[in-house]
Design an enzyme around this catalytic site. Structure first.
Site, PDB file in Angstrom:
ATOM      1  N   CYS A   5     125.901  13.000  42.996  1.00 29.59           N
ATOM      2  CA  CYS A   5     126.455  12.899  41.655  1.00 29.59           C
ATOM      3  C   CYS A   5     125.597  11.994  40.762  1.00 29.59           C
ATOM      4  CB  CYS A   5     127.896  12.417  41.752  1.00 29.59           C
ATOM      5  SG  CYS A   5     128.770  12.760  40.245  1.00 29.59           S
ATOM      6  N   HIS A  93     129.742  16.941  43.686  1.00 30.43           N
ATOM      7  CA  HIS A  93     130.279  16.098  44.771  1.00 30.43           C
ATOM      8  C   HIS A  93     130.307  16.919  46.060  1.00 30.43           C
ATOM      9  CE1 HIS A  93     132.112  12.536  42.752  1.00 30.43           C
ATOM     10  NE2 HIS A  93     132.125  13.333  41.703  1.00 30.43           N
ATOM     11  N   GLU A  95     131.104  15.730  48.908  1.00 32.20           N
ATOM     12  CA  GLU A  95     132.006  15.099  49.875  1.00 32.20           C
ATOM     13  C   GLU A  95     133.470  15.479  49.680  1.00 32.20           C
ATOM     14  OE1 GLU A  95     130.972  13.846  47.136  1.00 32.20           O
ATOM     15  OE2 GLU A  95     132.314  12.331  46.343  1.00 32.20           O
ATOM     16  N   VAL A 150     150.136   3.830  56.293  1.00 29.25           N
ATOM     17  CA  VAL A 150     149.314   4.060  57.473  1.00 29.25           C
ATOM     18  C   VAL A 150     148.207   3.005  57.586  1.00 29.25           C
ATOM     19  CG1 VAL A 150     147.981   5.828  56.239  1.00 29.25           C
ATOM     20  CG2 VAL A 150     147.866   5.770  58.683  1.00 29.25           C
TER      21      VAL A 150
END
Ligand code: XMP
Length: 437
Positions: A5, A93, A95, A150
């Site tokens: 990016c 992007h 990812e 979490v």
């Protein structure tokens, strides 16, 4: 080197290329056209595929030695390479899940171009992390800030593996959790995870501190400060505490602009990073700060955490305070809790593919006119947000079936007093963020 990016523009600029500012920035989905299918970067990637873009400027002249590899309708150079120097740049992007072949592009770069061996495993991360924690903490006592999510569950379990009974978990009930959650959290940590948990009822204290505050950044900072203050008080009851364990993740770190990411512009002070007071009496232990959410979940599984904890959807530290736009009061908390419980119950029950990554209700400060029975109502607008995402860094709105949206809407209006209208948020991140505040 692989620039992702903004990295690509940076590389292009640094190496002597030229950039222009786009009249209209390119955010969200685009079709990537691979112009050089012989490039190793795009091995196995079709000539056309869906990618996710987020940029406001574009490369118009490549630095010498570089060749263009791919483009989109609005971006002539969406990937480039200098094969001799092994420098690759992508404008999209790779990812994020919204980029169909992003994983293939990353695997090509790491495996075929950089020739990195695939020998990393979560088990080895656990071993290294435990060894590092033992070495740093020695025989000292630590407390862990349990939030119910979490992240803190995994951080606490990891640290407990390393130092056992030297760890005490503190669960602060700030009154900003979802319906029934405070009770579930304490039960899960005590009975399932067998951690030493002390629960503190700080609901009134947080409400007082938030009284009259409507600015989101101030809410975050206040909640962050209160959190630390409550922890410090609790820590004083336990002798010789030196460390505070937190489940800070990599996205929190970069989005909050710590010294590790001076380049990033501050978007939100995620309280577990940005809101910390300068003078804190405890040293921080953040064993997850280099991990993304999906990696934390994988780590949780390796550590043997129950599925219902590992799969819990992300929930911001400042909780419902950043989902009530404007003033946080106990009445508004009650309205939001009830509406949110309906959103979660209905979406949990539905069979959806992919299942949204995060879904919740937002209480807006807007009131609108409605009609119920024969009477006029003038009540609150609740927004529903459901997103698909991999790590919260980018997100798409979930294409929920209309029947499901209808059920959510009619249940909220019928069952939650004070709400007469429901809207569905169809904005991606970027340009919006996941949370409204
Ligand atoms: P945004 O709203 O920044 O959210 O797009 C990205 C992810 O981060 C969570 N989030 C937070 N988590 N403290 C947290 O611990 C915060 O202040 C905070 N704000 C947002 C959000 O729920 C989403 O998963």
């Amino acid at each position: 080197m692989l620039g992702i990016c903004y990295g690509m523009q940076l590389i292009a600029h640094r190496l002597g290329g030229e950039l222009v500012k786009l009249d209209r920035a390119e955010y969200g989905p685009a079709v990537l056209h691979v112009d050089d299918p012989t490039s190793m970067l795009f091995a196995g990637v079709p000539r056309e595929s869906r990618v996710w873009m987020s940029h406001g400027d574009s490369v118009v002249r490549l630095p010498s030695g570089f060749a263009p590899l791919a483009s989109t309708e609005r971006c002539n150079v969406a990937a480039m390479s200098d094969v001799t120097r092994k420098i690759y740049g992508v404008q999209f992007h790779p990812e994020v899940v919204q980029t169909e072949y992003g994983r293939v592009v990353l695997e090509n770069f790491l495996g075929r171009i950089a020739e990195v061996p695939r020998d990393w495993a979560m088990e080895s991360f656990v071993e290294t992390a435990i060894a590092e924690i033992r070495e740093r903490l020695g025989g000292a006592r630590a407390i862990c800030a349990l939030s119910g999510g979490v992240d803190s569950a995994v951080a606490a379990t990891l640290v407990a593996r390393a130092i056992g009974e030297q760890l005490t978990c503190i669960f602060v009930d700030h009154g900003l959790l979802r319906k029934g959650e405070a009770e579930q959290v304490v039960a899960a940590f005590r009975d399932v995870l067998h951690l030493d948990v002390r629960a503190i009822d700080a609901r009134a204290r947080f409400l007082d501190a938030l009284n009259g505050v409507d600015d989101p950044e101030r809410k975050r900072i206040i909640i962050g400060h209160e959190f630390i203050a409550v922890f410090e008080e609790a820590a004083q009851e336990i002798s010789n505490v030196r460390f505070l364990v937190q489940g800070t993740l990599y996205p929190d770190v970069i989005e909050s602009k710590t010294p590790e990411s001076k380049a990033g512009q501050k978007i939100k002070s995620h309280h577990n990073v940005g809101g910390l007071p300068e003078r804190m009496n405890l040293e921080l232990v953040e064993p997850l700060r280099m991990l993304f959410k999906d990696e934390v979940r994988a780590l949780g599984r390796v550590l043997g955490l129950p599925d219902h904890i590992v799969r819990r959807q992300p929930f911001p530290g400042p909780g419902l305070a950043v989902r009530i736009i404007g003033d946080v009061t106990s009445e508004r908390l009650q309205i939001l809790r009830d509406a949110d419980a309906i959103v979660r119950e209905e979406i949990d029950r539905a069979v959806l593919s992919p299942h949204p990554w995060q879904y919740f209700a937002v209480l807006t400060p807007v009131r609108s006119v409605g009609v119920m029975g024969d009477g006029r109502t003038y009540a609150n607008l609740v927004a529903v947000r459901a997103i698909t995402s991999e790590d919260g860094m980018t997100a798409d709105w979930a294409r929920l079936p209309p029947e499901l949206l209808e059920r959510i809407s009619s249940r909220i209006v019928n069952e939650v007093r004070g709400v007469n209208r429901v809207a569905y948020d169809i904005t991606t991140k970027p340009p919006a963020t996941v949370e409204w505040e």
